[in-house]
Design a protein around this motif. Sequence first.
Motif, PDB file in Angstrom:
ATOM      1  N   GLU A 152      34.249  28.070  55.153  1.00  0.00           N
ATOM      2  CA  GLU A 152      33.278  27.325  55.944  1.00  0.00           C
ATOM      3  C   GLU A 152      33.814  27.065  57.348  1.00  0.00           C
ATOM      4  OE1 GLU A 152      30.995  23.073  55.603  1.00  0.00           O
ATOM      5  OE2 GLU A 152      31.456  24.144  53.756  1.00  0.00           O
ATOM      6  N   GLY A 153      33.004  27.352  58.351  1.00  0.00           N
ATOM      7  CA  GLY A 153      33.391  27.130  59.741  1.00  0.00           C
ATOM      8  C   GLY A 153      34.135  28.295  60.376  1.00  0.00           C
ATOM      9  N   SER A 154      34.476  29.317  59.602  1.00  0.00           N
ATOM     10  CA  SER A 154      35.188  30.473  60.162  1.00  0.00           C
ATOM     11  C   SER A 154      34.196  31.471  60.756  1.00  0.00           C
ATOM     12  CB  SER A 154      36.015  31.158  59.082  1.00  0.00           C
ATOM     13  OG  SER A 154      35.161  31.858  58.188  1.00  0.00           O
ATOM     14  N   ALA A 155      34.719  32.401  61.542  1.00  0.00           N
ATOM     15  CA  ALA A 155      33.870  33.432  62.157  1.00  0.00           C
ATOM     16  C   ALA A 155      33.213  34.333  61.113  1.00  0.00           C
ATOM     17  CB  ALA A 155      34.704  34.269  63.125  1.00  0.00           C
ATOM     18  N   LEU A 156      33.834  34.468  59.936  1.00  0.00           N
ATOM     19  CA  LEU A 156      33.296  35.355  58.891  1.00  0.00           C
ATOM     20  C   LEU A 156      32.523  34.611  57.795  1.00  0.00           C
ATOM     21  CD1 LEU A 156      36.304  37.804  58.453  1.00  0.00           C
ATOM     22  CD2 LEU A 156      34.093  38.282  59.538  1.00  0.00           C
ATOM     23  N   ALA A 157      32.387  33.300  57.919  1.00  0.00           N
ATOM     24  CA  ALA A 157      31.737  32.515  56.859  1.00  0.00           C
ATOM     25  C   ALA A 157      30.350  33.054  56.510  1.00  0.00           C
ATOM     26  CB  ALA A 157      31.653  31.043  57.254  1.00  0.00           C
ATOM     27  N   SER A 158      29.578  33.443  57.504  1.00  0.00           N
ATOM     28  CA  SER A 158      28.216  33.925  57.240  1.00  0.00           C
ATOM     29  C   SER A 158      28.200  35.321  56.617  1.00  0.00           C
ATOM     30  CB  SER A 158      27.397  33.933  58.536  1.00  0.00           C
ATOM     31  OG  SER A 158      27.928  34.894  59.432  1.00  0.00           O
ATOM     32  N   GLN A 159      29.342  35.986  56.601  1.00  0.00           N
ATOM     33  CA  GLN A 159      29.424  37.344  56.049  1.00  0.00           C
ATOM     34  C   GLN A 159      29.814  37.364  54.573  1.00  0.00           C
ATOM     35  OE1 GLN A 159      28.289  39.979  57.881  1.00  0.00           O
ATOM     36  NE2 GLN A 159      27.745  38.252  59.197  1.00  0.00           N
ATOM     37  N   LEU A 160      30.171  36.199  54.031  1.00  0.00           N
ATOM     38  CA  LEU A 160      30.478  36.093  52.605  1.00  0.00           C
ATOM     39  C   LEU A 160      29.162  35.876  51.870  1.00  0.00           C
ATOM     40  CD1 LEU A 160      32.610  35.930  50.330  1.00  0.00           C
ATOM     41  CD2 LEU A 160      32.610  33.442  50.694  1.00  0.00           C
ATOM     42  N   ARG A 161      28.796  36.827  51.019  1.00  0.00           N
ATOM     43  CA  ARG A 161      27.506  36.765  50.351  1.00  0.00           C
ATOM     44  C   ARG A 161      27.650  36.765  48.844  1.00  0.00           C
ATOM     45  NH1 ARG A 161      25.050  39.659  54.718  1.00  0.00           N
ATOM     46  NH2 ARG A 161      24.740  38.055  56.274  1.00  0.00           N
ATOM     47  N   ASP A 162      26.976  35.826  48.221  1.00  0.00           N
ATOM     48  CA  ASP A 162      26.906  35.769  46.761  1.00  0.00           C
ATOM     49  C   ASP A 162      25.835  36.771  46.328  1.00  0.00           C
ATOM     50  OD1 ASP A 162      26.543  35.172  44.074  1.00  0.00           O
ATOM     51  OD2 ASP A 162      26.506  33.001  44.383  1.00  0.00           O
ATOM     52  N   TRP A 163      26.237  37.773  45.542  1.00  0.00           N
ATOM     53  CA  TRP A 163      25.293  38.790  45.095  1.00  0.00           C
ATOM     54  C   TRP A 163      24.452  38.295  43.927  1.00  0.00           C
ATOM     55  CZ3 TRP A 163      28.620  43.901  45.062  1.00  0.00           C
ATOM     56  CH2 TRP A 163      28.950  44.237  46.382  1.00  0.00           C
ATOM     57  N   ARG A 164      24.769  37.123  43.418  1.00  0.00           N
ATOM     58  CA  ARG A 164      24.032  36.510  42.308  1.00  0.00           C
ATOM     59  C   ARG A 164      23.976  37.427  41.082  1.00  0.00           C
ATOM     60  NH1 ARG A 164      23.215  32.005  44.537  1.00  0.00           N
ATOM     61  NH2 ARG A 164      22.284  31.675  46.569  1.00  0.00           N
ATOM     62  N   LEU A 165      25.099  38.085  40.852  1.00  0.00           N
ATOM     63  CA  LEU A 165      25.287  38.915  39.665  1.00  0.00           C
ATOM     64  C   LEU A 165      26.559  38.454  38.981  1.00  0.00           C
ATOM     65  CD1 LEU A 165      24.656  42.485  41.130  1.00  0.00           C
ATOM     66  CD2 LEU A 165      23.098  41.150  39.701  1.00  0.00           C
ATOM     67  N   GLN A 166      26.595  38.641  37.695  1.00  0.00           N
ATOM     68  CA  GLN A 166      27.818  38.287  36.978  1.00  0.00           C
ATOM     69  C   GLN A 166      28.094  39.287  35.868  1.00  0.00           C
ATOM     70  OE1 GLN A 166      26.918  34.286  35.737  1.00  0.00           O
ATOM     71  NE2 GLN A 166      26.292  34.953  33.721  1.00  0.00           N
ATOM     72  N   ASN A 167      29.355  39.407  35.560  1.00  0.00           N
ATOM     73  CA  ASN A 167      29.819  40.231  34.441  1.00  0.00           C
ATOM     74  C   ASN A 167      30.523  39.316  33.459  1.00  0.00           C
ATOM     75  OD1 ASN A 167      29.219  42.830  35.636  1.00  0.00           O
ATOM     76  ND2 ASN A 167      30.937  42.458  37.002  1.00  0.00           N
ATOM     77  N   ILE A 168      30.320  39.572  32.201  1.00  0.00           N
ATOM     78  CA  ILE A 168      31.105  38.897  31.171  1.00  0.00           C
ATOM     79  C   ILE A 168      31.911  39.993  30.496  1.00  0.00           C
ATOM     80  CG2 ILE A 168      31.064  37.561  29.033  1.00  0.00           C
ATOM     81  CD1 ILE A 168      28.383  36.372  30.031  1.00  0.00           C
ATOM     82  N   TYR A 169      33.217  39.832  30.516  1.00  0.00           N
ATOM     83  CA  TYR A 169      34.060  40.878  29.959  1.00  0.00           C
ATOM     84  C   TYR A 169      35.193  40.282  29.149  1.00  0.00           C
ATOM     85  CZ  TYR A 169      37.129  39.804  33.894  1.00  0.00           C
ATOM     86  OH  TYR A 169      37.929  39.153  34.800  1.00  0.00           O
ATOM     87  N   GLU A 170      35.744  41.108  28.277  1.00  0.00           N
ATOM     88  CA  GLU A 170      36.891  40.699  27.476  1.00  0.00           C
ATOM     89  C   GLU A 170      38.135  40.710  28.353  1.00  0.00           C
ATOM     90  OE1 GLU A 170      39.111  41.739  23.260  1.00  0.00           O
ATOM     91  OE2 GLU A 170      37.324  42.864  23.851  1.00  0.00           O
ATOM     92  N   ILE A 171      38.895  39.637  28.285  1.00  0.00           N
ATOM     93  CA  ILE A 171      40.142  39.527  29.057  1.00  0.00           C
ATOM     94  C   ILE A 171      41.155  40.495  28.451  1.00  0.00           C
ATOM     95  CG2 ILE A 171      42.021  37.975  29.738  1.00  0.00           C
ATOM     96  CD1 ILE A 171      39.863  35.665  29.339  1.00  0.00           C
ATOM     97  N   TYR A 172      41.789  41.293  29.325  1.00  0.00           N
ATOM     98  CA  TYR A 172      42.804  42.225  28.841  1.00  0.00           C
ATOM     99  C   TYR A 172      43.874  41.456  28.066  1.00  0.00           C
ATOM    100  CZ  TYR A 172      41.020  46.030  31.777  1.00  0.00           C
ATOM    101  OH  TYR A 172      40.240  47.003  32.337  1.00  0.00           O
ATOM    102  N   PRO A 173      44.296  41.966  26.915  1.00  0.00           N
ATOM    103  CA  PRO A 173      45.299  41.265  26.100  1.00  0.00           C
ATOM    104  C   PRO A 173      46.571  40.901  26.872  1.00  0.00           C
ATOM    105  CG  PRO A 173      44.326  43.023  24.820  1.00  0.00           C
ATOM    106  CD  PRO A 173      43.796  43.173  26.226  1.00  0.00           C
ATOM    107  N   ARG A 174      46.980  41.733  27.822  1.00  0.00           N
ATOM    108  CA  ARG A 174      48.214  41.465  28.573  1.00  0.00           C
ATOM    109  C   ARG A 174      48.135  40.176  29.390  1.00  0.00           C
ATOM    110  NH1 ARG A 174      48.989  46.403  32.490  1.00  0.00           N
ATOM    111  NH2 ARG A 174      50.896  45.326  33.020  1.00  0.00           N
ATOM    112  N   TRP A 175      46.909  39.712  29.715  1.00  0.00           N
ATOM    113  CA  TRP A 175      46.736  38.494  30.515  1.00  0.00           C
ATOM    114  C   TRP A 175      46.134  37.331  29.732  1.00  0.00           C
ATOM    115  CZ3 TRP A 175      44.919  42.946  33.637  1.00  0.00           C
ATOM    116  CH2 TRP A 175      45.925  43.399  34.491  1.00  0.00           C
TER     117      TRP A 175
END
Length: 155
Positions: free
Chosen positions: A67-90
Amino acid sequence: MSGRPWKIPESVLVVIHTPTLDVLLIRRADAEDFWQSVTGSKDDIDEPLALTAAREVAEETGIDCGEGSALASQLRDWRLQNIYEIYPRWRARYAPGVTHNTEHLFGLCVPERLTPRLDPREHTAWRWLPYREAADACFSPSNAEAILLLPQFAQ
């Protein structure tokens, strides 16, 4: 978990790109063959997703889109989401029994191929690629799919 709080299984993925659809990929320090976009979990369950996205971009690349940065208006929420299985290593980073993560997709358009400032504890290299090549280079199928959506979300 040795004093560290459990990771929250809700995260962001931020596809950083130029107007010509070149995409920034960063290589994970803990998995040398894993190239990815900026990703990261919420620090607090109530943290707004846009704040998580801007924080992770700053932490992982040094690019300020908060917020307040020169690029703030360029950050866009695509309003999409993924639900995925967390890799076992993590999976040990999460509370016992947590096996899936919800990832929210964002895009950040930067004016040109910027040189990121990486934290070597997290990422060891970076590269800019045309979006189709970037999608092919990603280890994560959900990251690759997000990059392939770029033409419809880039303005």
